[in-house]
Write a protein that holds these residues in place. Structure first.
Motif, short mmCIF file in Angstrom:
data_model
loop_
_atom_site.label_atom_id
_atom_site.label_comp_id
_atom_site.label_asym_id
_atom_site.label_seq_id
_atom_site.Cartn_x
_atom_site.Cartn_y
_atom_site.Cartn_z
N ILE A 1 -51.99 -72.71 -18.29
CA ILE A 1 -51.00 -72.48 -17.23
C ILE A 1 -50.08 -71.34 -17.62
N ASN A 2 -49.58 -71.38 -18.85
CA ASN A 2 -48.65 -70.35 -19.32
C ASN A 2 -49.32 -68.98 -19.41
N SER A 3 -50.62 -68.97 -19.70
CA SER A 3 -51.31 -67.69 -19.88
C SER A 3 -51.47 -66.92 -18.58
N ILE A 4 -51.47 -67.62 -17.43
CA ILE A 4 -51.63 -66.92 -16.15
C ILE A 4 -50.40 -67.08 -15.25
N ALA A 5 -49.29 -67.55 -15.83
CA ALA A 5 -48.09 -67.79 -15.02
C ALA A 5 -47.56 -66.52 -14.38
N ASP A 6 -47.75 -65.37 -15.02
CA ASP A 6 -47.24 -64.12 -14.49
C ASP A 6 -48.29 -63.32 -13.74
N GLN B 1 -50.48 -63.39 -10.43
CA GLN B 1 -50.90 -63.98 -9.16
C GLN B 1 -52.38 -63.68 -8.95
N GLY B 2 -53.16 -64.73 -8.73
CA GLY B 2 -54.59 -64.59 -8.62
C GLY B 2 -55.30 -64.73 -9.95
N GLY B 3 -54.51 -64.87 -11.04
CA GLY B 3 -55.09 -64.99 -12.36
C GLY B 3 -55.88 -66.27 -12.53
N LYS B 4 -56.96 -66.21 -13.31
CA LYS B 4 -57.82 -67.36 -13.53
C LYS B 4 -58.02 -67.59 -15.02
N ALA B 5 -58.27 -68.85 -15.39
CA ALA B 5 -58.55 -69.20 -16.77
C ALA B 5 -59.53 -70.36 -16.80
N SER B 6 -60.56 -70.26 -17.62
CA SER B 6 -61.50 -71.35 -17.78
C SER B 6 -60.83 -72.48 -18.56
N ILE B 7 -61.01 -73.72 -18.10
CA ILE B 7 -60.40 -74.87 -18.78
C ILE B 7 -61.45 -75.88 -19.25
N GLY B 8 -62.71 -75.44 -19.31
CA GLY B 8 -63.76 -76.29 -19.85
C GLY B 8 -64.22 -77.37 -18.89
N ARG B 9 -64.93 -78.34 -19.44
CA ARG B 9 -65.45 -79.44 -18.63
C ARG B 9 -64.32 -80.42 -18.32
N ILE B 10 -64.09 -80.64 -17.04
CA ILE B 10 -63.02 -81.52 -16.60
C ILE B 10 -63.60 -82.63 -15.73
N ASP B 11 -63.34 -83.86 -16.12
CA ASP B 11 -63.68 -85.02 -15.30
C ASP B 11 -62.49 -85.28 -14.39
N PRO B 12 -62.67 -85.27 -13.06
CA PRO B 12 -61.54 -85.50 -12.15
C PRO B 12 -60.76 -86.77 -12.44
N ARG B 13 -61.37 -87.73 -13.09
CA ARG B 13 -60.67 -88.97 -13.44
C ARG B 13 -59.60 -88.74 -14.50
N GLU B 14 -59.65 -87.58 -15.18
CA GLU B 14 -58.65 -87.26 -16.19
C GLU B 14 -57.27 -87.04 -15.60
N PHE B 15 -57.20 -86.81 -14.28
CA PHE B 15 -55.89 -86.62 -13.65
C PHE B 15 -55.05 -87.89 -13.74
N THR C 1 -62.09 -74.28 -13.44
CA THR C 1 -61.27 -73.07 -13.55
C THR C 1 -59.88 -73.35 -13.02
N LEU C 2 -58.87 -72.83 -13.71
CA LEU C 2 -57.49 -72.89 -13.26
C LEU C 2 -57.14 -71.54 -12.63
N GLN C 3 -56.51 -71.57 -11.45
CA GLN C 3 -56.14 -70.32 -10.78
C GLN C 3 -54.69 -70.37 -10.32
N ASN C 4 -53.96 -69.30 -10.55
CA ASN C 4 -52.61 -69.14 -10.03
C ASN C 4 -52.72 -68.47 -8.67
N ARG C 5 -52.54 -69.26 -7.60
CA ARG C 5 -52.65 -68.71 -6.25
C ARG C 5 -51.33 -68.15 -5.74
N GLY C 6 -50.32 -68.09 -6.60
CA GLY C 6 -49.03 -67.55 -6.19
C GLY C 6 -48.13 -68.61 -5.61
N TYR C 7 -48.69 -69.43 -4.73
CA TYR C 7 -47.91 -70.51 -4.11
C TYR C 7 -48.23 -71.87 -4.73
N ASP C 8 -49.26 -71.93 -5.61
CA ASP C 8 -49.53 -73.15 -6.37
C ASP C 8 -50.50 -72.85 -7.50
#
Length: 260
Positions: free
Chosen positions: A170-175, A177-191, A86-93
């Motif tokens: 990212i753009n969908s929850i940019a405005d 704060q506290g907004g969340k969006a599912s981003i599917g299956r993510i392998d941390p190695r993808e970073f 899950t992607l979350q806009n915490r306001g400060y990151d």
């Protein structure tokens, strides 16, 4: 009517206080303002180590201050797996978290489970005196509650493949704060980072309460991120968080290791 106004005001203040606790927005980065990094230590008693600590982060990393070692594969090992994230806009990151166990790293025989990842722009750590365009933090925690963070630095240049993959989210929850969006299956190695060479040192959280219980691993190989991606991530932060990077802190008597 007066009682109703007072009650509504109390609810508003209570909600504001709750939001501050939940989003940690009692600090910010706007230089010269009441809650800027130089004043964090005086905002709360439990944040005093932000000003008094001798193992604070971030720092400026250079070969001149480092002790070179050659056993990186023994010191740090990674064991990651793809799970729903899950992607979350915490306001400060912007933060990526995993709904299930996404794996761990092992440092000197201790397991640290991956908790979440987030970005700072510009970078918090300096490399050879230079502050870069962005920094990724991958936060891990041991069973005893100790933290280990892998930091990856980025220059402005070609688009980062992982950020490209989630740019629309990212753009969908940019405005929001506290907004969340599912981003599917993510392998941390993808970073996308390379553990063949890295700095390692004992430091702190780079946000209040600045707790000095973090094993930092900063990847020496710098990645790239596009101007559009930087703008997109930064645009989600407002009100003193547009540049969410703490100034470099004194090294004092700490040892920094450069693993090659």
């Amino acid at each position: 009517m007066k009682n109703i106004i007072l009650f509504v005001t109390f609810l508003a203040l209570s909600y504001s206080s709750l939001a501050a606790d939940e989003t940690e927005t009692e600090f910010h980065y706007k230089k010269g303002a009441e809650a800027d990094p130089e004043k964090w230590a005086s905002i709360k008693h439990e944040w005093s180590i932000c000003g008094m600590g001798k193992r604070q982060s971030p720092i400026d990393l250079t070969p001149q201050i480092a002790r070179v070692v050659h056993n990186s594969t023994e010191l740090l090992q990674t064991y990651y797996k793809p799970v729903e994230a899950t992607l979350q806009n915490r306001g400060y990151d912007m933060m990526v978290s995993w709904e299930e166990d996404a794996g761990k790293i092992v440092i000197n025989g201790t397991d640290y489970k991956l908790v979440q990842s987030h970005w700072h722009a510009p970078s918090e750590h300096f490399l050879n005196g230079e502050r870069l365009a962005m920094e990724l933090h991958m936060v891990h925690k041991s069973a005893e509650g100790h933290l280990a963070v892998i930091g990856v630095l980025f220059r402005e240049g070609a688009p980062n493949p992982f950020i490209s993959r989630i740019m629309d989210k990212i753009n969908s929850i940019a405005d929001i704060q506290g907004g969340k969006a599912s981003i599917g299956r993510i392998d941390p190695r993808e970073f996308g980072w390379d553990l063949t060479k890295f700095y390692e040192y004992r430091g702190s959280l780079t946000t209040p309460p600045c707790t000095e219980d973090v094993m930092w691993t900063i990847i020496n190989k710098v990645g790239t991120v596009s101007r559009e991606q930087i703008v997109s991530v930064v645009d989600a932060r407002r009100g003193g968080y547009e540049a969410n990077a703490r100034p470099a802190q004194p090294l004092y008597a700490r040892t920094v290791y450069l693993n090659e």
